[in-house]
Design an enzyme around this catalytic site. Structure first.
Site, PDB file in Angstrom:
ATOM      1  N   LYS A 145       1.206   4.111  -2.965  1.00 18.19           N
ATOM      2  CA  LYS A 145       0.776   5.485  -2.690  1.00 18.19           C
ATOM      3  C   LYS A 145       1.930   6.476  -2.864  1.00 18.19           C
ATOM      4  CE  LYS A 145      -3.551   4.739  -2.051  1.00 18.19           C
ATOM      5  NZ  LYS A 145      -4.538   5.254  -3.031  1.00 18.19           N
TER       6      LYS A 145
ATOM      7  N   TYR B  10       0.836  -1.204   0.000  1.00 15.57           N
ATOM      8  CA  TYR B  10       0.000   0.000   0.000  1.00 15.57           C
ATOM      9  C   TYR B  10       0.869   1.252   0.000  1.00 15.57           C
ATOM     10  CZ  TYR B  10      -3.934   3.063   1.210  1.00 15.57           C
ATOM     11  OH  TYR B  10      -4.883   4.049   1.205  1.00 15.57           O
TER      12      TYR B  10
END
Length: 249
Positions: A158, A154
């Site tokens: 990002k 993640y």
């Protein structure tokens, strides 16, 4: 063809995507609701009351599905003014050494490749339409700056969204395409429901973290979307004031 501005929201069936779609509808955008679950998209549309929406089932990881989304939008409305590139997923919070390639690839496919495919399809429409231009807003997250424990897929995707945002800002300039990023921390959605009862901190302890109403996120996105194209919010961080972001790491 509609004279109102056309906004596209991916991941519009729940959470931040749903809230952003409703906030844009309140600002009198025509809102295209994109996501994998047609039923939850219809539920979002129902919550928008009498606002004009169009639900289109879309898998952002599939180039053909994304291409069909934008072809349907062009057929229905003739143009695209705003895209909120929001669809995202995460891997289980397992130790880094236990991550599987499948878990990694699944997050990259949605968070990064999906964001690229949607942005590219929107960019092509915005470049060719008249009047030319539009706005792409990418959902970065606090994890575009600092990680939580056991969040490598993640966090990596990002961070990559920030690079995509900067590249789109530069490349889109000549076509009047603006690109900005919103980084969201601890909005009260089902995705972060455990944070309010206890989230793992850098030292391994559990801490109940403050959250903020998700409505504030939708309002922030609607503000970014409503600006004239000669003005851009390049990066915005909206977060629960007392959450452990400053000092987190």
């Amino acid at each position: 063809m509609s004279q109102r501005k056309i906004a596209v929201v991916t991941g519009a069936g729940s959470g931040i995507g749903r809230n952003a779609a409703l906030a844009l509808a309140k600002k009198e955008f025509v809102v295209v609701l994109a996501g994998r679950n047609e039923q939850t998209l219809k539920e979002t549309a129902a919550l928008a009351g009498g606002a004009q929406t169009l639900a289109i089932a879309t898998n952002v990881t599939q180039p053909d599905s994304v291409a069909q989304l934008f072809e349907k939008i062009k057929t229905a409305f003739g143009r695209v003014d705003v895209v909120f590139n929001n669809a995202g997923t995460s891997a289980p919070p397992v130790p880094f050494e236990e991550l599987t390639a499948e878990q990694w690839n699944a997050v990259v496919a949605v968070n990064l490749t999906g964001a690229f495919l949607v942005a590219q399809a929107a960019y092509r429409v915005m470049k060719d339409q008249s009047p030319q231009g539009g706005r792409i807003i990418n959902n970065g997250s606090i994890s575009a700056h600092v990680p939580r424990p056991n969040s490598a897929p993640y966090t990596a995707t990002k961070h990559a969204i920030t690079g995509l945002t900067k590249s789109l800002s530069l490349d889109g300039r000549k076509y009047n395409i603006a690109c900005g990023q919103i980084d969201i921390g601890n909005a009260a959605t089902t995705m972060v429901s455990k944070i309010s009862t206890g989230a793992v901190q850098a030292n391994g302890s559990l801490l109940a973290e403050p959250t903020m109403p998700v409505d504030h996120v939708g309002e922030a996105i609607a503000y970014m979307a409503g600006l004239p194209l000669e003005t851009n919010v390049q990066f915005m961080t909206v977060m629960a004031t007392a959450m452990p972001y400053i000092g987190r790491g």
